[in-house]
Write an enzyme that holds these catalytic residues in place. Structure first.
Site, mmCIF file in Angstrom:
data_model
loop_
_atom_site.group_PDB
_atom_site.id
_atom_site.type_symbol
_atom_site.label_atom_id
_atom_site.label_comp_id
_atom_site.label_asym_id
_atom_site.label_seq_id
_atom_site.Cartn_x
_atom_site.Cartn_y
_atom_site.Cartn_z
ATOM 1 N N HIS A 306 41.295 46.198 46.394
ATOM 2 C CA HIS A 306 41.426 45.973 47.836
ATOM 3 C C HIS A 306 40.058 45.635 48.402
ATOM 4 C CE1 HIS A 306 42.526 46.622 52.035
ATOM 5 N NE2 HIS A 306 43.764 46.454 51.625
ATOM 6 N N ASP A 363 50.904 47.859 47.456
ATOM 7 C CA ASP A 363 51.907 47.007 46.829
ATOM 8 C C ASP A 363 52.267 47.422 45.415
ATOM 9 O OD1 ASP A 363 52.206 45.282 49.010
ATOM 10 O OD2 ASP A 363 50.360 44.248 48.499
HETATM 11 N N1 CMC Z 1 42.486 42.891 38.573
HETATM 12 C C1 CMC Z 1 41.366 42.633 37.879
HETATM 13 N N2 CMC Z 1 40.142 42.457 38.429
HETATM 14 C C2 CMC Z 1 40.062 42.538 39.765
HETATM 15 C C3 CMC Z 1 41.186 42.813 40.572
HETATM 16 C C4 CMC Z 1 42.419 42.996 39.927
HETATM 17 N N3 CMC Z 1 43.525 43.246 40.627
HETATM 18 N N4 CMC Z 1 40.817 42.839 41.861
HETATM 19 C C5 CMC Z 1 39.496 42.594 41.902
HETATM 20 N N5 CMC Z 1 39.036 42.412 40.616
HETATM 21 C C6 CMC Z 1 37.641 42.165 40.221
HETATM 22 C C7 CMC Z 1 37.261 40.725 40.519
HETATM 23 O O1 CMC Z 1 37.457 39.895 39.386
HETATM 24 C C8 CMC Z 1 35.800 40.863 40.870
HETATM 25 O O2 CMC Z 1 35.058 40.969 39.667
HETATM 26 P P1 CMC Z 1 33.530 40.380 39.589
HETATM 27 O O3 CMC Z 1 32.745 41.138 40.610
HETATM 28 O O4 CMC Z 1 33.130 40.647 38.195
HETATM 29 O O5 CMC Z 1 33.659 38.927 39.930
HETATM 30 C C9 CMC Z 1 35.705 42.217 41.575
HETATM 31 O O6 CMC Z 1 36.814 42.977 41.068
HETATM 32 C C10 CMC Z 1 35.794 42.133 43.082
HETATM 33 O O7 CMC Z 1 36.945 41.367 43.397
HETATM 34 P P2 CMC Z 1 37.024 40.345 44.614
HETATM 35 O O8 CMC Z 1 38.139 39.404 44.374
HETATM 36 O O9 CMC Z 1 35.667 39.777 44.874
HETATM 37 O O10 CMC Z 1 37.376 41.347 45.783
HETATM 38 P P3 CMC Z 1 38.015 40.948 47.154
HETATM 39 O O11 CMC Z 1 37.689 42.043 48.083
HETATM 40 O O12 CMC Z 1 37.627 39.571 47.548
HETATM 41 O O13 CMC Z 1 39.599 40.901 46.835
HETATM 42 C C11 CMC Z 1 41.847 41.528 46.495
HETATM 43 C C12 CMC Z 1 40.491 41.932 47.083
HETATM 44 C C13 CMC Z 1 42.927 42.456 47.051
HETATM 45 C C14 CMC Z 1 42.213 40.101 46.912
HETATM 46 C C15 CMC Z 1 41.776 41.639 44.964
HETATM 47 O O14 CMC Z 1 41.476 42.965 44.584
HETATM 48 C C16 CMC Z 1 43.072 41.169 44.283
HETATM 49 O O15 CMC Z 1 43.233 39.969 44.055
HETATM 50 N N6 CMC Z 1 44.016 42.114 43.952
HETATM 51 C C17 CMC Z 1 45.293 41.757 43.411
HETATM 52 C C18 CMC Z 1 46.219 41.287 44.529
HETATM 53 C C19 CMC Z 1 46.716 42.436 45.392
HETATM 54 O O16 CMC Z 1 47.153 43.466 44.882
HETATM 55 N N7 CMC Z 1 46.690 42.216 46.717
HETATM 56 C C20 CMC Z 1 47.224 43.178 47.678
HETATM 57 C C21 CMC Z 1 46.158 43.774 48.531
HETATM 58 S S1 CMC Z 1 46.770 45.213 49.451
HETATM 59 C C22 CMC Z 1 47.990 44.617 50.502
HETATM 60 C C23 CMC Z 1 47.528 43.634 51.482
HETATM 61 O O17 CMC Z 1 46.504 43.835 52.144
HETATM 62 O O18 CMC Z 1 48.220 42.655 51.687
#
Ligand code: CMC
Length: 428
Positions: A306, A363
């Site tokens: 998140h 989720d």
């Molecule tokens: N699985 C594997 N690696 C992950 C995941 C994951 N679910 N989420 C983040 N990472 C890694 C990502 O690869 C990155 O690694 P590095 O720093 O080495 O590049 C690091 O963790 C930080 O991730 P980010 O994408 O820069 O973080 P963000 O804050 O931009 O994204 C997120 C947050 C929710 C989009 C992301 O965690 C994600 O894609 N999760 C899966 C989708 C999901 O479950 N979304 C629902 C969010 S909660 C409900 C809502 O708000 O709608």
């Protein structure tokens, strides 16, 4: 002048900016005058360090895993309150008295019907249309049917359109489901609760009496509470940005629905259950954990991670408990729950997920409950939209009521070509 100031050194010159304090959470540096005084913008794609507005609705402490609505912890609201009460709280700032709650519930109940001509809208969609595609279209189209409540400068209009949106979303979502399975639409039954009425419109058929199962109604209501609002997330920011131009509330909420649809946001509940089913049995978990860690593989653990929570999402904890309650009430078992529990345990003990502070989010477990209740995965995000509508309208109202509100208009770091002369086609 604010007590605290932040100093910025730029090209040998020093500039002071006020530091503003909220009631909780990090202070913010007020850089509104920065461009005027320095000629420079800040650069923050994804708004990772930007507070886009002032808000008194919802507070999240991502490090501690805390979520408060108007000061009340989400766990207490989910256990002790109802979706109608939480809706009132978000819209009005305080918990209602018994009479206020009755009045509010009565008002919402009286707005549940949809203009009958809107039924024809549905016929224009293919039967296999995704419910979110239908929701975007139908909610946007409400502005063509309810002109009498679209003067956003009139607080009474704003109130009526907010009530209409909250009241009609269950009807719209249930009709999207009915259309996809080829069953007749059911009119609302206002003798039922908000949530009971939605369950009946979704799963009832005209030929039979529909009996609302209290445990399912309570679980569904809890799910609605858990999704009601979540501060300045992508879809809420979309609603605010759309609303900042003066667009009508129905158009703004339709924009929010479009944003919510994406798999990184509300679409993750659908993606998470699909992922869990693809993993299938617990012995296959390590393979998927390795894939999630592999930088060259686009696969991510859906329902994990998140932007704000760097701790267990408090909504996921309630969801996990609710899975057990629903399974017990319906006397069902789904092996996918065991897979989810084991996946969570393995991920939480894995260095990659620990170091990046990736925990289950709202989720991760919600799809298992919704599937047990009988919803197809394509409906999951539509249910999220239904519940989030109250947060969207509360945030939209807060923004429009703010006398300092201006149109949202970010700037950019331009990296394209500098000015050059047009070359006629025959000389290229
Ligand atoms: N699985 C594997 N690696 C992950 C995941 C994951 N679910 N989420 C983040 N990472 C890694 C990502 O690869 C990155 O690694 P590095 O720093 O080495 O590049 C690091 O963790 C930080 O991730 P980010 O994408 O820069 O973080 P963000 O804050 O931009 O994204 C997120 C947050 C929710 C989009 C992301 O965690 C994600 O894609 N999760 C899966 C989708 C999901 O479950 N979304 C629902 C969010 S909660 C409900 C809502 O708000 O709608």
């Amino acid at each position: 002048m604010a007590d605290k100031q932040a100093k910025l050194e730029l090209g040998g010159e020093s500039h002071d900016f006020p530091v503003l304090e909220g009631t909780c959470g990090p202070d913010v540096v007020d850089i509104r005058k920065m461009y005027g005084t320095t000629g420079k913008f800040t650069y923050d794609p994804g708004y990772k360090s930007t507070a886009s507005c002032e808000s008194a609705l919802t507070y999240i402490d991502g490090q501690e895993g805390v979520l408060l609505h108007r000061g009340y912890p989400i766990g207490q609201l989910a256990e002790k309150s109802s979706f109608m009460e939480v809706s009132y709280l978000l819209l009005n700032g305080e918990l209602p008295s018994s009479d206020e709650l009755d009045d509010f519930t009565y008002t919402i109940t009286r707005h549940t019907m949809l203009h009958d001509q809107m039924r024809q809208f549905y016929q224009g969609f293919r039967r296999d249309a995704h419910p979110m595609a239908i929701m975007c279209g139908v909610v946007g189209a409400l502005s063509a049917f309810y002109h009498d409540s679209t003067d956003i400068s009139d607080p009474e209009h704003r109130k009526i359109s907010s009530h209409r949106l909250i009241a009609k979303m269950p009807t719209i979502a249930a009709m999207a489901y009915k259309y996809s399975v080829g069953q007749p639409f059911l009119y609302p039954d206002n003798s039922l609760s908000y949530t009971g009425n939605f369950l009946r419109m979704t799963f009832g058929v005209p030929a039979e009496e529909y009996e609302v199962i209290p445990e399912v109604e309570s679980a569904m209501d809890k799910i609605f509470i858990l999704h009601a609002d979540h501060e300045q997330n992508a879809s809420t920011s979309t609603v605010r940005l759309a609303g900042s131009s003066g667009a009508n509330p129905f158009a703004c909420i339709s924009a929010g629905i479009a944003c919510l649809w994406g798999p990184a946001h509300g679409g993750a509940n659908e993606a998470a259950l699909n992922m869990l089913r693809e993993i299938g049995t617990p012995d296959r978990i390590p393979h998927y954990i390795e894939r999630a860690k592999d930088k060259n593989d686009p696969f991510r653990l859906m329902g994990f991670g998140h932007r704000v929570y760097k701790n267990y999402d408090p909504r996921a904890a309630v969801m996990q408990k609710t899975v057990r309650e629903v399974f017990e009430a319906l006397n069902v078992k789904d092996p996918v729950f065991e897979t989810a529990l084991q996946l969570e345990e393995i991920a939480l003990n894995d260095d990659y997920f620990r170091e990046k502070k990736l925990f289950p989010n709202v989720d991760f477990y919600s799809g298992i409950i919704l599937s047990a209740i009988g919803f197809p995965t394509t409906m999951f995000t539509a249910l999220f939209a239904l519940a989030r509508t109250v947060g969207w309208v509360a945030q939209w109202n807060e923004m429009i009521s703010d006398p300092g509100q201006v149109i949202g208009r970010p700037r950019q770091l331009y990296t394209g070509p500098t000015q050059r002369d047009y070359v006629p086609l025959d000389q290229r």
